[in-house]
Design a protein around this motif. Structure first.
Motif, PDB file in Angstrom:
ATOM      1  N   UNK A  80       0.839  -1.199   0.000  1.00  0.00           N
ATOM      2  CA  UNK A  80       0.000   0.000   0.000  1.00  0.00           C
ATOM      3  C   UNK A  80       0.876   1.252   0.000  1.00  0.00           C
ATOM      4  N   UNK A  81       0.512   2.239  -0.835  1.00  0.00           N
ATOM      5  CA  UNK A  81       1.211   3.518  -0.814  1.00  0.00           C
ATOM      6  C   UNK A  81       0.349   4.568  -0.116  1.00  0.00           C
ATOM      7  N   UNK A  82       0.846   5.785  -0.034  1.00  0.00           N
ATOM      8  CA  UNK A  82       0.179   6.814   0.768  1.00  0.00           C
ATOM      9  C   UNK A  82      -1.189   7.216   0.227  1.00  0.00           C
ATOM     10  N   UNK A  83      -1.448   6.972  -1.070  1.00  0.00           N
ATOM     11  CA  UNK A  83      -2.727   7.361  -1.654  1.00  0.00           C
ATOM     12  C   UNK A  83      -3.700   6.188  -1.802  1.00  0.00           C
ATOM     13  N   UNK A  84      -3.350   5.033  -1.243  1.00  0.00           N
ATOM     14  CA  UNK A  84      -4.256   3.892  -1.284  1.00  0.00           C
ATOM     15  C   UNK A  84      -4.014   2.937  -2.430  1.00  0.00           C
ATOM     16  N   UNK A  85      -2.989   3.202  -3.244  1.00  0.00           N
ATOM     17  CA  UNK A  85      -2.636   2.258  -4.296  1.00  0.00           C
ATOM     18  C   UNK A  85      -2.119   0.967  -3.678  1.00  0.00           C
ATOM     19  N   UNK A  86      -2.563  -0.162  -4.217  1.00  0.00           N
ATOM     20  CA  UNK A  86      -2.226  -1.466  -3.647  1.00  0.00           C
ATOM     21  C   UNK A  86      -1.590  -2.345  -4.716  1.00  0.00           C
ATOM     22  N   UNK A  87      -0.524  -3.044  -4.331  1.00  0.00           N
ATOM     23  CA  UNK A  87       0.131  -3.952  -5.272  1.00  0.00           C
ATOM     24  C   UNK A  87      -0.702  -5.209  -5.487  1.00  0.00           C
ATOM     25  N   UNK A  88      -1.316  -5.711  -4.389  1.00  0.00           N
ATOM     26  CA  UNK A  88      -2.050  -6.969  -4.525  1.00  0.00           C
ATOM     27  C   UNK A  88      -3.122  -7.098  -3.448  1.00  0.00           C
ATOM     28  N   UNK A  89      -4.283  -7.586  -3.867  1.00  0.00           N
ATOM     29  CA  UNK A  89      -5.350  -7.997  -2.955  1.00  0.00           C
ATOM     30  C   UNK A  89      -5.418  -9.520  -3.032  1.00  0.00           C
ATOM     31  N   UNK A  90      -5.494 -10.167  -1.904  1.00  0.00           N
ATOM     32  CA  UNK A  90      -5.714 -11.610  -1.972  1.00  0.00           C
ATOM     33  C   UNK A  90      -6.489 -12.086  -0.747  1.00  0.00           C
ATOM     34  N   UNK A  91      -7.447 -12.939  -1.016  1.00  0.00           N
ATOM     35  CA  UNK A  91      -8.251 -13.507   0.056  1.00  0.00           C
ATOM     36  C   UNK A  91      -7.433 -14.560   0.779  1.00  0.00           C
ATOM     37  N   UNK A  92      -7.455 -14.501   2.103  1.00  0.00           N
ATOM     38  CA  UNK A  92      -6.701 -15.466   2.893  1.00  0.00           C
ATOM     39  C   UNK A  92      -7.531 -15.929   4.083  1.00  0.00           C
ATOM     40  N   UNK A  93      -7.195 -17.109   4.568  1.00  0.00           N
ATOM     41  CA  UNK A  93      -7.859 -17.628   5.754  1.00  0.00           C
ATOM     42  C   UNK A  93      -7.440 -16.814   6.969  1.00  0.00           C
ATOM     43  N   UNK A  94      -8.315 -16.799   7.956  1.00  0.00           N
ATOM     44  CA  UNK A  94      -8.030 -16.047   9.184  1.00  0.00           C
ATOM     45  C   UNK A  94      -6.693 -16.470   9.790  1.00  0.00           C
ATOM     46  N   UNK A  95      -6.415 -17.765   9.810  1.00  0.00           N
ATOM     47  CA  UNK A  95      -5.173 -18.256  10.392  1.00  0.00           C
ATOM     48  C   UNK A  95      -3.947 -17.755   9.648  1.00  0.00           C
ATOM     49  N   UNK A  96      -4.036 -17.670   8.308  1.00  0.00           N
ATOM     50  CA  UNK A  96      -2.911 -17.170   7.515  1.00  0.00           C
ATOM     51  C   UNK A  96      -2.642 -15.699   7.812  1.00  0.00           C
ATOM     52  N   UNK A  97      -3.715 -14.919   7.907  1.00  0.00           N
ATOM     53  CA  UNK A  97      -3.561 -13.494   8.208  1.00  0.00           C
ATOM     54  C   UNK A  97      -2.956 -13.313   9.591  1.00  0.00           C
ATOM     55  N   UNK A  98      -3.444 -14.076  10.545  1.00  0.00           N
ATOM     56  CA  UNK A  98      -2.944 -13.979  11.909  1.00  0.00           C
ATOM     57  C   UNK A  98      -1.459 -14.331  11.978  1.00  0.00           C
ATOM     58  N   UNK A  99      -1.039 -15.317  11.182  1.00  0.00           N
ATOM     59  CA  UNK A  99       0.367 -15.718  11.179  1.00  0.00           C
ATOM     60  C   UNK A  99       1.254 -14.642  10.555  1.00  0.00           C
ATOM     61  N   UNK A 100       0.748 -13.940   9.538  1.00  0.00           N
ATOM     62  CA  UNK A 100       1.540 -12.913   8.867  1.00  0.00           C
ATOM     63  C   UNK A 100       1.574 -11.604   9.642  1.00  0.00           C
ATOM     64  N   UNK A 101       0.620 -11.413  10.542  1.00  0.00           N
ATOM     65  CA  UNK A 101       0.554 -10.178  11.334  1.00  0.00           C
ATOM     66  C   UNK A 101       0.506 -10.544  12.817  1.00  0.00           C
ATOM     67  N   UNK A 102       1.595 -11.087  13.363  1.00  0.00           N
ATOM     68  CA  UNK A 102       1.568 -11.558  14.755  1.00  0.00           C
ATOM     69  C   UNK A 102       1.247 -10.459  15.758  1.00  0.00           C
ATOM     70  N   UNK A 103       1.591  -9.207  15.434  1.00  0.00           N
ATOM     71  CA  UNK A 103       1.307  -8.114  16.355  1.00  0.00           C
ATOM     72  C   UNK A 103      -0.190  -7.852  16.493  1.00  0.00           C
ATOM     73  N   UNK A 104      -0.982  -8.372  15.546  1.00  0.00           N
ATOM     74  CA  UNK A 104      -2.434  -8.190  15.596  1.00  0.00           C
ATOM     75  C   UNK A 104      -3.161  -9.442  16.087  1.00  0.00           C
ATOM     76  N   UNK A 105      -2.418 -10.462  16.448  1.00  0.00           N
ATOM     77  CA  UNK A 105      -3.043 -11.765  16.714  1.00  0.00           C
ATOM     78  C   UNK A 105      -4.158 -11.671  17.755  1.00  0.00           C
ATOM     79  N   UNK A 106      -3.897 -11.006  18.868  1.00  0.00           N
ATOM     80  CA  UNK A 106      -4.907 -10.925  19.927  1.00  0.00           C
ATOM     81  C   UNK A 106      -6.118 -10.110  19.474  1.00  0.00           C
ATOM     82  N   UNK A 107      -5.868  -9.020  18.753  1.00  0.00           N
ATOM     83  CA  UNK A 107      -6.961  -8.167  18.282  1.00  0.00           C
ATOM     84  C   UNK A 107      -7.809  -8.905  17.253  1.00  0.00           C
ATOM     85  N   UNK A 108      -7.145  -9.607  16.339  1.00  0.00           N
ATOM     86  CA  UNK A 108      -7.872 -10.361  15.320  1.00  0.00           C
ATOM     87  C   UNK A 108      -8.706 -11.469  15.957  1.00  0.00           C
TER      88      UNK A 108
END
Length: 274
Positions: free
Chosen positions: A199-227
């Protein structure tokens, strides 16, 4: 039923010496638009606004202006209704610099917070391309996400907002010129999650991809409890939604076998994100 016209707004912004722009305004009166639809943004910027089209295509009219006045810079925007799917173009020195169409893949509001003197911000995300990035930076400065840094978030470097259906966790780019921001969209009620990368400052995104909750949680460990809390909050609603989808799927299959027309696809509420 009578057909309803879709409002179209076309805006040409001309930049150049004031005397030259005054001459252009006189020449283009009632050709590009009426005099009362011309406005001076500043001494060197003339804005022409047209409602409900200009009789020719947006690009053709811009090409004509550029051919007639190659000594001024021309930016054009055309959009439907409330800035839906705008098209952008720019001409410089009689040549087309860029042409791009914006299709927002995901948008959400960071609402006003009077207690923190926060005016609010609408975050829009779109597939990045060189011409569209140039067009957004020049024509849509309010798309800038960097002011969100002043908001407190669920984890250091992250901000959060929700519209009641989707919840966005956004890690802003590390610098204004970086393209390393990260976004997580959670649809807890239907059990879906999507990862936005680059993501860039104006909202441009390189890639969108649907992922399972567990995959997202693993890639963003700092958000694990919040997720986890976000996911568990709508567990009953998610179970009910799964049951409803199964019922609708069986009903659709039955109607298909009976040769009935199926008017709606109710099983993919997020068709843009693949």
């Amino acid at each position: 039923m009578l057909p309803m016209a879709t409002p179209v707004t076309t805006v040409f912004t001309l930049t150049g010496p004031q005397d030259r722009l005054r001459q252009i305004a006189e020449e283009r009166a009632y050709r590009t638009c009426a005099p009362n639809q011309m406005a001076w943004e500043n001494d060197t910027t003339l804005v022409m606004t047209l409602e409900n089209g200009i009789g020719t295509s947006f690009l053709d009219h811009g090409h004509g202006l550029s051919d007639d006045f190659p000594d001024v810079s021309i930016r054009g925007i055309e959009y439907f209704d409330c800035f839906d799917d705008p098209g952008f173009a720019k001409w410089q020195g009689g040549q087309l610099v860029y042409e791009a169409d914006l299709i927002t893949v995901f948008g959400i509001l960071f609402p006003t917070d009077a207690s923190k003197d926060w005016p609010g911000c609408s975050a829009s995300f779109w597939h990045r391309s060189p011409p569209l990035s140039a067009a957004i930076a020049e024509n849509c400065p309010d798309f800038d996400l960097m002011p969100l840094r002043q908001r407190a978030g669920p984890a250091p470097g992250w901000v959060e907002t929700s519209d009641g259906f989707a919840t966005l966790f956004l890690r802003l780019p590390s610098t204004p010129d970086a393209q390393d921001g990260l976004g997580v969209i959670i649809y807890p009620g239907i059990g879906r999650s999507t990862l936005l990368t680059g993501i860039d400052r104006f909202g441009g995104v390189a890639r969108f991809r649907r992922q399972a909750y567990g995959q997202v949680s693993a890639q963003c460990p700092e958000l694990r409890a919040v997720l986890r809390d976000c996911w568990k909050a709508d567990e009953k609603k998610r179970r009910k939604a799964r049951q409803e989808r199964k019922i609708l799927k069986r009903k659709t299959k039955k109607e298909s076998r009976e040769g009935k027309d199926i008017l709606f696809d109710l099983f993919d509420p997020d068709p843009w994100v693949m």
